[in-house]
Write a protein that holds these residues in place. Structure first.
Motif, short mmCIF file in Angstrom:
data_model
loop_
_atom_site.label_atom_id
_atom_site.label_comp_id
_atom_site.label_asym_id
_atom_site.label_seq_id
_atom_site.Cartn_x
_atom_site.Cartn_y
_atom_site.Cartn_z
N ASN A 1 -2.08 -12.19 -6.03
CA ASN A 1 -1.02 -11.20 -6.08
C ASN A 1 -1.30 -10.10 -5.06
OD1 ASN A 1 0.78 -9.14 -6.69
ND2 ASN A 1 0.63 -9.43 -8.89
N PRO A 2 -0.47 -9.96 -4.01
CA PRO A 2 -0.75 -8.95 -2.99
C PRO A 2 -0.74 -7.52 -3.53
CG PRO A 2 1.43 -9.88 -2.69
CD PRO A 2 0.75 -10.72 -3.71
N ALA A 3 0.03 -7.27 -4.59
CA ALA A 3 0.05 -5.93 -5.19
C ALA A 3 -1.31 -5.61 -5.80
CB ALA A 3 1.15 -5.83 -6.24
N GLY A 4 -1.94 -6.62 -6.43
CA GLY A 4 -3.26 -6.40 -7.00
C GLY A 4 -4.30 -6.13 -5.94
N VAL A 5 -4.21 -6.82 -4.80
CA VAL A 5 -5.14 -6.58 -3.69
C VAL A 5 -4.93 -5.17 -3.14
CG1 VAL A 5 -5.85 -7.34 -1.40
CG2 VAL A 5 -5.22 -9.03 -3.13
N ALA A 6 -3.67 -4.77 -2.98
CA ALA A 6 -3.37 -3.42 -2.47
C ALA A 6 -3.91 -2.35 -3.41
CB ALA A 6 -1.86 -3.26 -2.29
N ALA A 7 -3.76 -2.58 -4.72
CA ALA A 7 -4.27 -1.62 -5.70
C ALA A 7 -5.79 -1.50 -5.60
CB ALA A 7 -3.86 -2.05 -7.10
N ALA B 1 -4.62 6.04 4.34
CA ALA B 1 -4.96 5.44 5.63
C ALA B 1 -6.12 4.45 5.49
CB ALA B 1 -5.31 6.53 6.64
N ARG B 2 -7.14 4.84 4.72
CA ARG B 2 -8.30 3.95 4.54
C ARG B 2 -7.90 2.69 3.76
NH1 ARG B 2 -12.34 1.01 6.06
NH2 ARG B 2 -14.01 0.76 4.50
N ALA B 3 -7.03 2.85 2.76
CA ALA B 3 -6.58 1.70 1.99
C ALA B 3 -5.81 0.73 2.88
CB ALA B 3 -5.71 2.16 0.83
N PHE B 4 -5.03 1.26 3.81
CA PHE B 4 -4.28 0.39 4.71
C PHE B 4 -5.24 -0.41 5.59
CE2 PHE B 4 -1.50 -0.82 8.21
CZ PHE B 4 -0.34 -1.16 7.54
N GLU B 5 -6.33 0.23 6.06
CA GLU B 5 -7.33 -0.49 6.84
C GLU B 5 -7.96 -1.62 6.01
OE1 GLU B 5 -10.17 2.39 8.02
OE2 GLU B 5 -8.86 3.37 9.51
N VAL C 1 0.80 -1.22 0.00
CA VAL C 1 0.00 0.00 0.00
C VAL C 1 0.85 1.28 0.00
CG1 VAL C 1 -1.63 1.38 1.38
CG2 VAL C 1 -2.08 -1.04 0.94
N PRO C 2 1.86 1.43 0.88
CA PRO C 2 2.61 2.70 0.88
C PRO C 2 3.27 3.03 -0.45
CG PRO C 2 3.06 1.45 2.88
CD PRO C 2 2.30 0.54 1.97
N ARG C 3 3.88 2.03 -1.11
CA ARG C 3 4.55 2.32 -2.39
C ARG C 3 3.54 2.71 -3.45
NH1 ARG C 3 5.55 -0.40 -7.05
NH2 ARG C 3 4.64 -2.34 -6.26
N LEU C 4 2.43 1.97 -3.56
CA LEU C 4 1.43 2.29 -4.57
C LEU C 4 0.76 3.64 -4.29
CD1 LEU C 4 -0.29 -1.20 -5.06
CD2 LEU C 4 1.46 -0.12 -6.47
N ALA C 5 0.55 3.93 -3.01
CA ALA C 5 -0.04 5.22 -2.65
C ALA C 5 0.87 6.37 -3.07
CB ALA C 5 -0.30 5.28 -1.14
#
Length: 226
Positions: A179-185, A160-164, A145-149
């Protein structure tokens, strides 16, 4: 005393002849070799410089490149360099450090700045992991999340909401086998939809290196939970 041997001009700034340039080339080569007591020392210096260069290109903290350098030294001590390229194991050491720290860096990102191919990065990491027992940490949606944000320039509230949402996805198992990157996106996109963000699915998918349908599928799964 250290010295620096020039290339094409003399002390007065005049261009030197082709014969003189060839002589300077030979002197520079011998000078580089004379700086180290053995070929192993010379190869180690070359590999550590390569690790530092890759770390700088990827904007990694100094502590990460130092840890990668220590892994490479261990590989040399265990004679893992013999028959393998320095560049491959240098890149593998940097990726291994990222895995050990749980940093969301992909092998293709390492390959983009390495002097070897993606397959060689994979091979280098596999050798190090097998022989040295790298303690790799699981990379979850939260770690991406931090890198994509940052890459997509979202607001602090969306971040902050995406991290939750990513924590929720990890807890309920949405990210399992995906893929965790896809979930984070998808978390960032959903957070943006809730809080008035302007970024599109295509932007988040491109930053995470996943397809838009993949992001959309994760988005619908998260929407059912949120």
């Amino acid at each position: 005393m250290s010295a620096e041997i020039g290339y094409n001009r003399d002390a007065n700034g005049q261009r030197v002849s082709p014969k003189k340039r060839r002589q300077l080339h030979r002197l520079r080569r011998e000078h580089r070799r004379a700086r180290f007591g053995s070929k192993a020392e010379r190869n180690l210096a070359t590999a550590l410089q390569d690790i530092a260069r890759m770390g700088s290109a990827l904007d990694l903290p100094y502590s990460v490149t130092e840890e990668a350098s220590q892994i490479y030294r261990r590989a040399q001590k265990h004679d893992l360099i013999r028959g393998r390229s320095l560049e491959m194991l240098a890149a593998g050491s940097l990726y291994a450090t990222c895995r050990a720290r749980g940093l969301p860096r992909r092998q293709d990102e390492i390959a983009d700045v390495a002097r070897c191919t993606l397959d060689q990065v994979r091979t280098g990491y596999r050798v190090l992991n097998s022989e040295l027992g790298i303690d790799a940490q699981a990379v979850t949606a939260r770690t991406h999340v931090p890198r994509l944000a940052s890459d997509c320039d979202v607001s602090a509230d969306v971040h902050a909401r995406a991290f939750e949402l990513a924590e929720l996805a990890d807890e309920v198992g949405i990210a399992n086998g995906r893929n965790p990157a896809g979930v984070a996106a998808a978390c960032l996109y959903l957070a943006g939809k809730e809080l008035g963000g302007t970024q599109t699915q295509a932007e988040f998918a491109a930053a995470a290196d996943v397809t838009v349908p993949t992001l959309r599928a994760r988005y619908y799964e998260l929407s059912d939970l949120a």
